[in-house]
Scaffold this motif. Structure first.
Motif, PDB file in Angstrom:
ATOM      1  N   ARG A  44       0.780  -1.340   0.050  1.00  0.00           N
ATOM      2  CA  ARG A  44      -0.033  -0.030  -0.024  1.00  0.00           C
ATOM      3  C   ARG A  44       1.048   1.375   0.013  1.00  0.00           C
ATOM      4  NH1 ARG A  44      -2.894   0.742   4.716  1.00  0.00           N
ATOM      5  NH2 ARG A  44      -1.232  -0.656   5.746  1.00  0.00           N
ATOM      6  N   ARG A  45       0.606   2.268  -0.708  1.00  0.00           N
ATOM      7  CA  ARG A  45       1.298   3.517  -0.788  1.00  0.00           C
ATOM      8  C   ARG A  45       0.621   4.610  -0.117  1.00  0.00           C
ATOM      9  NH1 ARG A  45       6.655   2.296  -2.843  1.00  0.00           N
ATOM     10  NH2 ARG A  45       6.230   0.395  -4.351  1.00  0.00           N
ATOM     11  N   ARG A  46       1.402   5.341   0.588  1.00  0.00           N
ATOM     12  CA  ARG A  46       0.673   6.472   1.350  1.00  0.00           C
ATOM     13  C   ARG A  46       0.402   7.724   0.205  1.00  0.00           C
ATOM     14  NH1 ARG A  46       4.466   7.923   5.377  1.00  0.00           N
ATOM     15  NH2 ARG A  46       4.954   9.738   3.835  1.00  0.00           N
ATOM     16  N   LEU A  47      -0.910   7.840  -0.102  1.00  0.00           N
ATOM     17  CA  LEU A  47      -1.102   8.887  -1.075  1.00  0.00           C
ATOM     18  C   LEU A  47      -2.621   9.517  -0.907  1.00  0.00           C
ATOM     19  CD1 LEU A  47      -0.148   9.934  -3.791  1.00  0.00           C
ATOM     20  CD2 LEU A  47      -1.032   8.003  -4.760  1.00  0.00           C
ATOM     21  N   ARG A  48      -2.683  10.622  -0.629  1.00  0.00           N
ATOM     22  CA  ARG A  48      -3.950  11.008  -0.646  1.00  0.00           C
ATOM     23  C   ARG A  48      -4.642  11.250  -2.071  1.00  0.00           C
ATOM     24  NH1 ARG A  48      -5.723  12.845   4.263  1.00  0.00           N
ATOM     25  NH2 ARG A  48      -4.197  13.186   5.829  1.00  0.00           N
ATOM     26  N   VAL A  49      -5.821  10.423  -2.253  1.00  0.00           N
ATOM     27  CA  VAL A  49      -6.263  10.532  -3.799  1.00  0.00           C
ATOM     28  C   VAL A  49      -7.807  11.102  -3.490  1.00  0.00           C
ATOM     29  CG1 VAL A  49      -6.934   8.869  -5.375  1.00  0.00           C
ATOM     30  CG2 VAL A  49      -4.808   8.678  -4.221  1.00  0.00           C
ATOM     31  N   ASP A  50      -8.070  11.938  -4.481  1.00  0.00           N
ATOM     32  CA  ASP A  50      -9.442  12.524  -4.665  1.00  0.00           C
ATOM     33  C   ASP A  50     -10.231  11.019  -5.149  1.00  0.00           C
ATOM     34  OD1 ASP A  50      -9.057  14.697  -3.599  1.00  0.00           O
ATOM     35  OD2 ASP A  50      -8.621  15.654  -5.529  1.00  0.00           O
ATOM     36  N   CYS A  51     -11.290  10.929  -4.963  1.00  0.00           N
ATOM     37  CA  CYS A  51     -12.285   9.785  -5.144  1.00  0.00           C
ATOM     38  C   CYS A  51     -13.664  10.065  -4.784  1.00  0.00           C
ATOM     39  CB  CYS A  51     -11.525   8.389  -4.801  1.00  0.00           C
ATOM     40  SG  CYS A  51     -11.950   8.478  -2.819  1.00  0.00           S
ATOM     41  N   GLN A  52     -14.398   9.146  -5.491  1.00  0.00           N
ATOM     42  CA  GLN A  52     -15.877   9.058  -5.517  1.00  0.00           C
ATOM     43  C   GLN A  52     -16.324   7.662  -5.078  1.00  0.00           C
ATOM     44  OE1 GLN A  52     -17.936  11.318  -8.566  1.00  0.00           O
ATOM     45  NE2 GLN A  52     -17.335  13.165  -7.580  1.00  0.00           N
ATOM     46  N   VAL A  53     -16.550   7.299  -3.869  1.00  0.00           N
ATOM     47  CA  VAL A  53     -17.043   5.917  -3.445  1.00  0.00           C
ATOM     48  C   VAL A  53     -18.349   6.085  -3.333  1.00  0.00           C
ATOM     49  CG1 VAL A  53     -16.466   4.112  -2.053  1.00  0.00           C
ATOM     50  CG2 VAL A  53     -14.740   5.559  -2.582  1.00  0.00           C
ATOM     51  N   VAL A  54     -19.162   5.069  -3.927  1.00  0.00           N
ATOM     52  CA  VAL A  54     -20.794   5.192  -4.028  1.00  0.00           C
ATOM     53  C   VAL A  54     -21.036   3.691  -3.506  1.00  0.00           C
ATOM     54  CG1 VAL A  54     -22.770   5.284  -5.276  1.00  0.00           C
ATOM     55  CG2 VAL A  54     -20.767   7.043  -5.908  1.00  0.00           C
ATOM     56  N   ARG A  55     -21.972   3.753  -2.595  1.00  0.00           N
ATOM     57  CA  ARG A  55     -22.638   2.320  -2.260  1.00  0.00           C
ATOM     58  C   ARG A  55     -23.545   2.100  -3.262  1.00  0.00           C
ATOM     59  NH1 ARG A  55     -24.257   3.420   3.539  1.00  0.00           N
ATOM     60  NH2 ARG A  55     -25.858   4.623   2.586  1.00  0.00           N
ATOM     61  N   GLU A  56     -23.519   0.721  -3.737  1.00  0.00           N
ATOM     62  CA  GLU A  56     -24.207   0.243  -5.039  1.00  0.00           C
ATOM     63  C   GLU A  56     -25.531  -0.019  -4.566  1.00  0.00           C
ATOM     64  OE1 GLU A  56     -23.904  -4.007  -6.705  1.00  0.00           O
ATOM     65  OE2 GLU A  56     -22.345  -2.820  -7.389  1.00  0.00           O
ATOM     66  N   ARG A  57     -26.102  -0.270  -3.430  1.00  0.00           N
ATOM     67  CA  ARG A  57     -27.525  -0.716  -2.897  1.00  0.00           C
ATOM     68  C   ARG A  57     -28.312   0.895  -3.119  1.00  0.00           C
ATOM     69  NH1 ARG A  57     -28.586   0.804   2.585  1.00  0.00           N
ATOM     70  NH2 ARG A  57     -26.496   0.600   3.716  1.00  0.00           N
TER      71      ARG A  57
END
Length: 138
Positions: A15-28
């Motif tokens: 695992r690499r320490r890196l702040r990453v902009d993301c969008q995580v969406v619950r599928e349900r």
């Protein structure tokens, strides 16, 4: 999906320490559950939780590496939930294990993350009781 806790030395990828902009969406219910990853590997990421999630819950993830114009889309599942109660925890977070990520994308991520420092484990190393017994017996 992983069903047991895996120590850093036993992981498939560092695992690499890196702040990453993301969008995580619950599928349900398509609720946005996270917007920032704290670490990343070709197999998954640790995401700061904006909402509660359950272990095993299916997710849809979109993220962009810093300094890159490319967005990556992935499906995944919650493999671990951190409630922020242990020393070293970075608040409420959850780990996402990518599922079905194309091997070319995994390779691209592996190469892109080469110069990024590893994430520092926050848990103490597990005791290897079998090795302790073997050592005492000899």
């Amino acid at each position: 999906m992983l069903s047991t806790i895996v120590h850093a030395q036993e992981r498939r990828a560092l695992r690499r320490r890196l702040r990453v902009d993301c969008q995580v969406v619950r599928e349900r219910d398509f609720a946005l559950v996270g917007r920032e990853a704290l670490d990343l590997s070709p197999h998954g990421m640790l995401v700061t939780a904006d909402r509660a999630v359950l272990t095993g819950e299916p997710l849809v993830v979109a993220f962009r590496l810093p300094g890159s114009a490319w967005w990556f889309d992935a499906e995944g599942a919650v493999s671990r939930v951190l409630h922020g109660r242990r020393p070293g925890d970075r608040g409420r977070c959850f780990a996402v294990e990518f599922e079905g990520l194309d091997s070319a994308v995994k390779f691209f991520l592996h190469v892109a993350l080469q110069g990024v420092p590893p994430a520092i484990p926050t848990r103490e190393r597990r005791v290897d009781y079998a090795a302790t017994v073997r050592s005492a017996a000899s």
